[in-house]
Design a protein around this motif. Structure first.
Motif, PDB file in Angstrom:
ATOM      1  N   ARG A   1     -15.581  -5.897   4.868  1.00 30.56           N
ATOM      2  CA  ARG A   1     -15.029  -4.926   5.825  1.00 30.56           C
ATOM      3  C   ARG A   1     -13.666  -5.383   6.346  1.00 30.56           C
ATOM      4  NH1 ARG A   1     -19.066  -1.221   8.598  1.00 30.56           N
ATOM      5  NH2 ARG A   1     -17.288  -0.891   9.955  1.00 30.56           N
ATOM      6  N   GLY A   2     -13.519  -6.672   6.619  1.00 28.00           N
ATOM      7  CA  GLY A   2     -12.250  -7.187   7.103  1.00 28.00           C
ATOM      8  C   GLY A   2     -11.128  -6.965   6.105  1.00 28.00           C
ATOM      9  N   ILE A   3     -11.384  -7.289   4.846  1.00 23.28           N
ATOM     10  CA  ILE A   3     -10.363  -7.115   3.802  1.00 23.28           C
ATOM     11  C   ILE A   3     -10.024  -5.640   3.620  1.00 23.28           C
ATOM     12  CG2 ILE A   3      -9.924  -7.347   1.326  1.00 23.28           C
ATOM     13  CD1 ILE A   3     -11.586  -9.963   1.463  1.00 23.28           C
ATOM     14  N   VAL A   4     -11.043  -4.797   3.539  1.00 28.39           N
ATOM     15  CA  VAL A   4     -10.807  -3.364   3.340  1.00 28.39           C
ATOM     16  C   VAL A   4     -10.058  -2.769   4.536  1.00 28.39           C
ATOM     17  CG1 VAL A   4     -11.953  -1.113   3.119  1.00 28.39           C
ATOM     18  CG2 VAL A   4     -12.728  -3.049   1.736  1.00 28.39           C
ATOM     19  N   THR A   5     -10.464  -3.122   5.730  1.00 32.40           N
ATOM     20  CA  THR A   5      -9.803  -2.579   6.923  1.00 32.40           C
ATOM     21  C   THR A   5      -8.368  -3.089   7.034  1.00 32.40           C
ATOM     22  OG1 THR A   5     -11.932  -2.394   8.042  1.00 32.40           O
ATOM     23  CG2 THR A   5      -9.975  -2.285   9.428  1.00 32.40           C
ATOM     24  N   GLU A   6      -8.131  -4.338   6.666  1.00 30.94           N
ATOM     25  CA  GLU A   6      -6.756  -4.844   6.686  1.00 30.94           C
ATOM     26  C   GLU A   6      -5.895  -4.048   5.701  1.00 30.94           C
ATOM     27  OE1 GLU A   6      -4.325  -8.818   5.489  1.00 30.94           O
ATOM     28  OE2 GLU A   6      -6.064  -9.143   6.773  1.00 30.94           O
ATOM     29  N   PHE A   7      -6.439  -3.767   4.518  1.00 25.59           N
ATOM     30  CA  PHE A   7      -5.704  -2.977   3.523  1.00 25.59           C
ATOM     31  C   PHE A   7      -5.420  -1.567   4.043  1.00 25.59           C
ATOM     32  CE2 PHE A   7      -5.749   0.078   0.009  1.00 25.59           C
ATOM     33  CZ  PHE A   7      -4.647  -0.362  -0.709  1.00 25.59           C
ATOM     34  N   ILE A   8      -6.439  -0.923   4.604  1.00 21.13           N
ATOM     35  CA  ILE A   8      -6.259   0.434   5.140  1.00 21.13           C
ATOM     36  C   ILE A   8      -5.219   0.429   6.257  1.00 21.13           C
ATOM     37  CG2 ILE A   8      -7.396   2.289   6.440  1.00 21.13           C
ATOM     38  CD1 ILE A   8      -9.961   1.605   4.802  1.00 21.13           C
ATOM     39  N   THR A   9      -5.285  -0.569   7.126  1.00 18.87           N
ATOM     40  CA  THR A   9      -4.318  -0.679   8.220  1.00 18.87           C
ATOM     41  C   THR A   9      -2.906  -0.843   7.680  1.00 18.87           C
ATOM     42  OG1 THR A   9      -6.002  -1.676   9.644  1.00 18.87           O
ATOM     43  CG2 THR A   9      -3.700  -1.972  10.306  1.00 18.87           C
ATOM     44  N   LYS A  10      -2.761  -1.666   6.646  1.00 19.77           N
ATOM     45  CA  LYS A  10      -1.445  -1.877   6.033  1.00 19.77           C
ATOM     46  C   LYS A  10      -0.891  -0.568   5.484  1.00 19.77           C
ATOM     47  CE  LYS A  10       0.811  -4.697   2.515  1.00 19.77           C
ATOM     48  NZ  LYS A  10       0.609  -5.699   1.474  1.00 19.77           N
ATOM     49  N   VAL A  11      -1.742   0.201   4.805  1.00 16.64           N
ATOM     50  CA  VAL A  11      -1.322   1.496   4.255  1.00 16.64           C
ATOM     51  C   VAL A  11      -0.930   2.448   5.386  1.00 16.64           C
ATOM     52  CG1 VAL A  11      -2.125   3.547   3.006  1.00 16.64           C
ATOM     53  CG2 VAL A  11      -2.640   1.259   2.115  1.00 16.64           C
ATOM     54  N   MET A  12      -1.741   2.522   6.420  1.00 13.73           N
ATOM     55  CA  MET A  12      -1.464   3.427   7.543  1.00 13.73           C
ATOM     56  C   MET A  12      -0.185   3.025   8.279  1.00 13.73           C
ATOM     57  SD  MET A  12      -3.825   5.624   7.259  1.00 13.73           S
ATOM     58  CE  MET A  12      -3.907   6.539   8.750  1.00 13.73           C
ATOM     59  N   MET A  13       0.028   1.746   8.457  1.00 11.53           N
ATOM     60  CA  MET A  13       1.237   1.278   9.131  1.00 11.53           C
ATOM     61  C   MET A  13       2.476   1.549   8.271  1.00 11.53           C
ATOM     62  SD  MET A  13      -0.006  -2.244  10.958  1.00 11.53           S
ATOM     63  CE  MET A  13       1.258  -2.388  12.223  1.00 11.53           C
ATOM     64  N   ALA A  14       2.338   1.425   6.956  1.00 12.56           N
ATOM     65  CA  ALA A  14       3.456   1.732   6.055  1.00 12.56           C
ATOM     66  C   ALA A  14       3.822   3.213   6.129  1.00 12.56           C
ATOM     67  CB  ALA A  14       3.108   1.328   4.625  1.00 12.56           C
ATOM     68  N   ARG A  15       2.818   4.060   6.252  1.00 12.18           N
ATOM     69  CA  ARG A  15       3.070   5.500   6.372  1.00 12.18           C
ATOM     70  C   ARG A  15       3.841   5.817   7.651  1.00 12.18           C
ATOM     71  NH1 ARG A  15      -2.607   8.335   4.520  1.00 12.18           N
ATOM     72  NH2 ARG A  15      -2.467   7.709   2.343  1.00 12.18           N
ATOM     73  N   LYS A  16       3.570   5.063   8.695  1.00 15.85           N
ATOM     74  CA  LYS A  16       4.262   5.294   9.970  1.00 15.85           C
ATOM     75  C   LYS A  16       5.595   4.543  10.034  1.00 15.85           C
ATOM     76  CE  LYS A  16       1.729   6.369  13.690  1.00 15.85           C
ATOM     77  NZ  LYS A  16       1.074   6.075  14.953  1.00 15.85           N
ATOM     78  N   GLY A  17       5.839   3.705   9.022  1.00 19.70           N
ATOM     79  CA  GLY A  17       7.072   2.942   9.002  1.00 19.70           C
ATOM     80  C   GLY A  17       7.023   1.662   9.820  1.00 19.70           C
ATOM     81  N   ASN A  18       5.790   1.168  10.073  1.00 15.67           N
ATOM     82  CA  ASN A  18       5.614  -0.042  10.877  1.00 15.67           C
ATOM     83  C   ASN A  18       5.296  -1.279  10.042  1.00 15.67           C
ATOM     84  OD1 ASN A  18       5.942   1.564  13.103  1.00 15.67           O
ATOM     85  ND2 ASN A  18       3.768   1.768  13.510  1.00 15.67           N
ATOM     86  N   ALA A  19       5.396  -1.171   8.736  1.00 19.59           N
ATOM     87  CA  ALA A  19       4.975  -2.292   7.887  1.00 19.59           C
ATOM     88  C   ALA A  19       5.936  -3.390   7.846  1.00 19.59           C
ATOM     89  CB  ALA A  19       4.774  -1.824   6.464  1.00 19.59           C
TER      90      ALA A  19
END
Length: 178
Positions: free
Chosen positions: A160-178
């Motif tokens: 769950r930690g790895i998957v959630t970190e990946f999802i968070t990275k994708v979501m932050m990239a979409r918002k331009g926060n990566a």
């Protein structure tokens, strides 16, 4: 009129049953829980909270080798030492991009740890009690179940930690926060 009397008896019966359960807990798990909480608090003071917190800073380092520390070791220690809900505050040592994944791992671990360390989440001990009562009714030992519950929980929080970190990275990239 008889129906009203039956409802009233049933209503008070719920509270009578609750009182019986409370008394059984007071003679069983509650004394153990108080001693465990005391021991864990003493251990934290002996080790020093600053040493436990410094692990969070180390776990935030980049690299795949830090995933097990970040999403297995850190949540385990946080839930064991700080218990639910204080365990989630350990995430403050991680960068923003890792906080959701740590929280997901920690919140997913508050039940699997209960079989061996009931002090970690005493407010939801009923989860472990529900699982273990069926096994005990069948005449099986609860020790192996508690160990398996803990080990499966560690695997689940790691994933769950790895998957959630990946999802968070994708979501932050979409918002331009990566």
């Amino acid at each position: 009129m008889d129906t009203l009397a039956v409802w009233a008896q049933d209503f008070i019966g719920v509270f009578n049953q609750g009182g019986a359960v409370l008394l059984s807990l007071m003679g069983g798990i509650l004394p153990t829980l108080v001693v465990l909480l005391t021991a864990v608090n003493a251990l934290i003071r002996l080790i020093g909270p600053e040493k436990i917190e410094s692990l969070g800073v180390k776990a935030a380092q980049p690299g795949i080798q830090w995933y097990p520390v970040r999403y297995m070791v850190l949540p385990f220690l946080a839930v064991f030492f700080f218990t639910n809900p204080m365990a989630y505050t350990v995430g403050r040592f991680l960068p923003e991009r890792q906080k959701p994944a740590f929280y997901d791992a920690a919140v997913s671990f508050v039940h699997p740890i209960l079989g061996i360390f009931p002090h970690a989440n005493p407010g939801e001990l009923f989860v472990w009690a529900g699982i273990s009562s069926g096994i005990a009714a069948l005449g099986f030992d609860l020790g192996p179940l508690a160990i398996r519950y803990l080990l499966v929980g560690l695997v689940v929080i790691f994933i769950r930690g790895i998957v959630t970190e990946f999802i968070t990275k994708v979501m932050m990239a979409r918002k331009g926060n990566a």
